[in-house]
Design a protein around this motif. Structure first.
Motif, PDB file in Angstrom:
ATOM      1  N   SER A  19      -3.258 -15.612 -15.968  1.00 44.70           N
ATOM      2  CA  SER A  19      -4.571 -15.143 -16.445  1.00 44.70           C
ATOM      3  C   SER A  19      -5.611 -15.183 -15.329  1.00 44.70           C
ATOM      4  CB  SER A  19      -5.056 -16.019 -17.597  1.00 44.70           C
ATOM      5  OG  SER A  19      -5.429 -17.302 -17.123  1.00 44.70           O
ATOM      6  N   PHE A  21      -7.545 -17.503 -14.998  1.00 49.30           N
ATOM      7  CA  PHE A  21      -8.703 -18.064 -15.702  1.00 49.30           C
ATOM      8  C   PHE A  21      -8.511 -19.572 -15.785  1.00 49.30           C
ATOM      9  CE2 PHE A  21     -11.157 -18.912 -19.691  1.00 49.30           C
ATOM     10  CZ  PHE A  21     -12.377 -18.416 -19.270  1.00 49.30           C
ATOM     11  N   VAL A  23      -9.470 -23.373 -16.491  1.00 47.66           N
ATOM     12  CA  VAL A  23     -10.299 -24.101 -17.457  1.00 47.66           C
ATOM     13  C   VAL A  23     -10.128 -25.602 -17.210  1.00 47.66           C
ATOM     14  CG1 VAL A  23     -10.849 -24.422 -19.899  1.00 47.66           C
ATOM     15  CG2 VAL A  23      -9.864 -22.245 -19.124  1.00 47.66           C
ATOM     16  N   ASN A  39      -5.796 -26.139 -18.025  1.00 45.41           N
ATOM     17  CA  ASN A  39      -4.782 -25.266 -18.620  1.00 45.41           C
ATOM     18  C   ASN A  39      -3.569 -25.183 -17.695  1.00 45.41           C
ATOM     19  OD1 ASN A  39      -6.659 -23.796 -16.998  1.00 45.41           O
ATOM     20  ND2 ASN A  39      -6.013 -21.862 -17.876  1.00 45.41           N
ATOM     21  N   GLU A  41      -0.356 -22.833 -17.449  1.00 44.96           N
ATOM     22  CA  GLU A  41       0.334 -21.637 -17.941  1.00 44.96           C
ATOM     23  C   GLU A  41       1.805 -21.662 -17.557  1.00 44.96           C
ATOM     24  OE1 GLU A  41      -2.083 -18.370 -16.556  1.00 44.96           O
ATOM     25  OE2 GLU A  41      -3.683 -18.881 -17.986  1.00 44.96           O
ATOM     26  N   CYS A  50      -3.598 -25.275 -23.222  1.00 48.36           N
ATOM     27  CA  CYS A  50      -5.032 -25.219 -22.912  1.00 48.36           C
ATOM     28  C   CYS A  50      -5.515 -26.524 -22.287  1.00 48.36           C
ATOM     29  CB  CYS A  50      -5.829 -24.968 -24.184  1.00 48.36           C
ATOM     30  SG  CYS A  50      -5.684 -23.308 -24.850  1.00 48.36           S
ATOM     31  N   ALA A  51      -6.645 -26.424 -21.616  1.00 49.45           N
ATOM     32  CA  ALA A  51      -7.260 -27.595 -20.990  1.00 49.45           C
ATOM     33  C   ALA A  51      -7.572 -28.684 -22.021  1.00 49.45           C
ATOM     34  CB  ALA A  51      -8.537 -27.165 -20.273  1.00 49.45           C
ATOM     35  N   GLU A  52      -8.082 -28.276 -23.164  1.00 46.77           N
ATOM     36  CA  GLU A  52      -8.451 -29.260 -24.192  1.00 46.77           C
ATOM     37  C   GLU A  52      -7.209 -30.008 -24.674  1.00 46.77           C
ATOM     38  OE1 GLU A  52      -9.214 -26.066 -24.012  1.00 46.77           O
ATOM     39  OE2 GLU A  52     -11.122 -25.585 -24.960  1.00 46.77           O
ATOM     40  N   VAL A  72     -16.036 -28.541 -21.979  1.00 45.08           N
ATOM     41  CA  VAL A  72     -15.062 -27.596 -21.431  1.00 45.08           C
ATOM     42  C   VAL A  72     -15.795 -26.630 -20.517  1.00 45.08           C
ATOM     43  CG1 VAL A  72     -15.206 -26.214 -23.548  1.00 45.08           C
ATOM     44  CG2 VAL A  72     -13.281 -25.902 -22.017  1.00 45.08           C
ATOM     45  N   VAL A  80     -17.493 -21.128 -22.311  1.00 53.14           N
ATOM     46  CA  VAL A  80     -16.112 -20.954 -22.783  1.00 53.14           C
ATOM     47  C   VAL A  80     -15.926 -21.663 -24.124  1.00 53.14           C
ATOM     48  CG1 VAL A  80     -15.296 -22.898 -21.385  1.00 53.14           C
ATOM     49  CG2 VAL A  80     -13.674 -21.164 -22.168  1.00 53.14           C
ATOM     50  N   SER A  81     -15.331 -20.955 -25.053  1.00 51.39           N
ATOM     51  CA  SER A  81     -15.202 -21.435 -26.429  1.00 51.39           C
ATOM     52  C   SER A  81     -13.764 -21.866 -26.703  1.00 51.39           C
ATOM     53  CB  SER A  81     -15.598 -20.278 -27.355  1.00 51.39           C
ATOM     54  OG  SER A  81     -15.635 -20.700 -28.682  1.00 51.39           O
ATOM     55  N   PRO A  82     -13.550 -23.098 -27.188  1.00 55.47           N
ATOM     56  CA  PRO A  82     -12.184 -23.538 -27.481  1.00 55.47           C
ATOM     57  C   PRO A  82     -11.473 -22.581 -28.439  1.00 55.47           C
ATOM     58  CG  PRO A  82     -13.703 -25.385 -27.619  1.00 55.47           C
ATOM     59  CD  PRO A  82     -14.541 -24.150 -27.471  1.00 55.47           C
ATOM     60  N   CYS A  83     -10.201 -22.345 -28.193  1.00 58.36           N
ATOM     61  CA  CYS A  83      -9.423 -21.453 -29.056  1.00 58.36           C
ATOM     62  C   CYS A  83      -9.207 -22.111 -30.425  1.00 58.36           C
ATOM     63  CB  CYS A  83      -8.082 -21.120 -28.404  1.00 58.36           C
ATOM     64  SG  CYS A  83      -6.852 -22.436 -28.517  1.00 58.36           S
TER      65      CYS A  83
HETATM   66  N1  THU Z   1      -7.917 -21.582 -22.220  1.00 57.70           N
HETATM   67  C1  THU Z   1      -8.172 -22.921 -22.233  1.00 57.70           C
HETATM   68  O1  THU Z   1      -7.514 -23.697 -21.530  1.00 57.70           O
HETATM   69  N2  THU Z   1      -9.163 -23.368 -23.021  1.00 57.70           N
HETATM   70  C2  THU Z   1     -10.015 -22.595 -23.743  1.00 57.70           C
HETATM   71  O2  THU Z   1     -10.920 -23.104 -24.390  1.00 57.70           O
HETATM   72  C3  THU Z   1      -9.840 -21.133 -23.727  1.00 57.70           C
HETATM   73  C4  THU Z   1      -8.606 -20.642 -23.072  1.00 57.70           C
HETATM   74  C5  THU Z   1      -6.884 -21.083 -21.311  1.00 57.70           C
HETATM   75  C6  THU Z   1      -5.585 -20.674 -21.928  1.00 57.70           C
HETATM   76  C7  THU Z   1      -5.051 -19.703 -20.879  1.00 57.70           C
HETATM   77  O3  THU Z   1      -4.377 -20.446 -19.874  1.00 57.70           O
HETATM   78  C8  THU Z   1      -6.303 -19.092 -20.274  1.00 57.70           C
HETATM   79  O4  THU Z   1      -7.364 -19.949 -20.628  1.00 57.70           O
HETATM   80  C9  THU Z   1      -6.576 -17.689 -20.752  1.00 57.70           C
HETATM   81  O5  THU Z   1      -6.565 -17.615 -22.133  1.00 57.70           O
END
Ligand code: THU
Length: 131
Positions: A19, A21, A23, A39, A41, A50-52, A72, A80-83
């Motif tokens: 990604s 991306f 976190v 995070n 992957e 995820c990081a959380e 976060v 950034v909003s937790p999934c």
């Molecule tokens: N991700 C997180 O680690 N925490 C969030 O709150 C949102 C998304 C990560 C999951 C994935 O590795 C990447 O961000 C893209 O979705």
């Protein structure tokens, strides 16, 4: 150390080659100790975490089961909003009014609570007649 610094630092270790991306998350547990996660992957995409989730796993591995605050951070245009899955994970270990700070590397920050993130949360109470 602040949650912001802890999460910012651990974000650098994120494994996000798919990604791009990164976190970082930091949790303050009931003892006052801070636990961090990033995070991680995987080439088999659904296996990523995820990081959380990482921060929660570190807290539990250290023997703690109550979080009192979390933050976060990501390099995103909006905080950034937790999934959805992480909202449920946070709710497992924190009461409804636990503060969650969502922030960007540029300092765009917003605050919410576990209760606001996951209204109508599924809890053990729903299963009480089955247990
Ligand atoms: N991700 C997180 O680690 N925490 C969030 O709150 C949102 C998304 C990560 C999951 C994935 O590795 C990447 O961000 C893209 O979705």
């Amino acid at each position: 150390m602040s949650l912001l610094k802890a999460a910012t630092d651990v974000r650098e270790n994120a494994h996000a080659p798919y990604s791009n991306f990164k976190v970082g998350a930091a949790i303050r547990a009931a003892s006052g100790a801070i636990y961090v996660g990033c995070n991680v992957e995987n080439v088999a995409y659904p296996e990523g975490t995820c990081a959380e989730a990482g921060a929660i796993a570190a807290m539990v591995a250290a023997g703690e089961v109550e979080l009192v605050e979390a933050l976060v951070i990501a390099d995103s245009p909006l905080p950034v909003s937790p999934c959805g899955g992480c909202r449920q994970k946070l709710a497992e270990f924190g009461v409804q009014d636990v503060k969650i700070t969502m922030t960007t590397m540029a300092g765009n920050s917003a605050e919410t609570t576990i209760g606001q993130l996951l209204p109508g949360v599924f809890t053990a109470e729903h299963m009480k007649d089955a247990l």
